[in-house]
Design a protein around this motif. Structure first.
Motif: not given
Length: 292
Positions: A21-25, A214-221, A239-245
């Motif tokens: 994420i740090a790289d892609q963002q 912070q992205v992981i917590h604030d920007d699920p999409d 994938v979203r279920a995996h993220y949420e769990t």
């Protein structure tokens, strides 16, 4: 612009998500550092210590067993993303008694964590379980062997969403390691012999990774979109279920280590390795370090 080599020592969401994420963002570029992401999975420790590394588990084992003075500067999670995946009928960890389990070698961080969890369940990993030691990877061969009946269970990492894979094949997930053993893990670590923890390039990486948290917590999409790069075999809903769990509730918001958890983990890891606990969490996890 500063430059630095940053090595990951495993594959999957557990090891790579924050750095990816740090790289892609473009957080690295924003912080003024050019990061060369290196695959250090097969490197020996002497080569690895000349880079910053994501693998805090390997750094800790190295510090305990060979005295390499690694320090961790950022922590992504205290809940390791490894699971026991098993054929039908093996619902609980205790059901693995007498079964064939594909697992990492005992001296590797994932293998050490697996043995700690098995012992907590009352199983001796050397006597009660028929362990099939294999090298870590994408775990695709484990799935094949499970389908063929050549093994009964596998200890797998985050190159897949195990709960989705289990549902697809009618398998079981007897345990997630994060439910049974916590350790401050994956983040940023350096060996001060070669890299000053206060080096501006290191601190820029730390800042970029904390922005990724912070992205992981604030920007699920956005996070789910990036996770799909690692979990290509799963649908967006899976994938979203995996993220949420497993991700949103357990990844840190600030990169800080819980030192109480760290001390307990170090004691457990040292005991499993049969070595003295020669470092405290406060000495190893120096996550309070920042650059003004």
């Amino acid at each position: 612009m500063y430059t630095i080599d940053l090595a990951y020592v495993g594959r999957g969401v557990h090891e790579e998500l924050a750095a990816y994420i740090a790289d892609q963002q473009d957080f690295y570029a924003d912080e003024g550092v050019h990061v060369a992401l290196r695959d250090g999975s097969s490197w020996d420790i002497e080569r690895l210590r000349r880079c910053a590394t994501i693998g805090l588990g390997r750094a800790l084992l190295s510090r305990l067993t060979d005295g390499t003075p690694w320090v961790a500067l950022n922590v992504n999670t205290h809940h390791p993303l490894f699971w026991f995946l098993a054929r039908p009928g093996l619902t609980f960890l205790t059901d693995l008694a007498g079964q064939r389990l594909a697992v990492h070698a005992p001296h590797t961080p994932p293998g050490c964590f697996a043995r700690i969890v098995l012992r907590k369940a009352g199983l001796d990993p050397d006597r009660d379980v028929d362990t099939v030691v294999r090298s870590p990877g994408d775990y695709g061969m484990d799935l094949r062997r499970l389908r063929e009946g050549k093994i009964d269970a596998a200890y797998v990492g985050s190159t897949m969403a195990p709960e989705a894979v289990a549902a697809e094949h009618g398998w079981q997930v007897p345990a997630w390691v994060g439910d049974h053993f916590q350790i401050p893990t994956v983040g940023v670590a350096v060996d001060p012999t070669y890299i000053d923890p206060d080096d501006p390039a290191v601190q820029a990486v730390v800042r970029a990774h904390r922005r990724a948290l912070q992205v992981i917590h604030d920007d699920p999409d956005t996070t789910v979109r990036h996770m799909r790069t690692f979990l290509g075999g799963q649908t967006e809903d899976e994938v979203r279920a995996h993220y949420e769990t497993f991700i949103a509730p357990y990844f840190t918001t600030d990169g800080q280590a819980d030192l109480t958890v760290g001390d307990s983990a170090i004691t457990a890891v040292a005991a499993e390795l049969g070595v003295p606990a020669t470092v405290t969490a406060a000495k190893f996890y120096r996550t309070e370090i920042t650059t003004p």
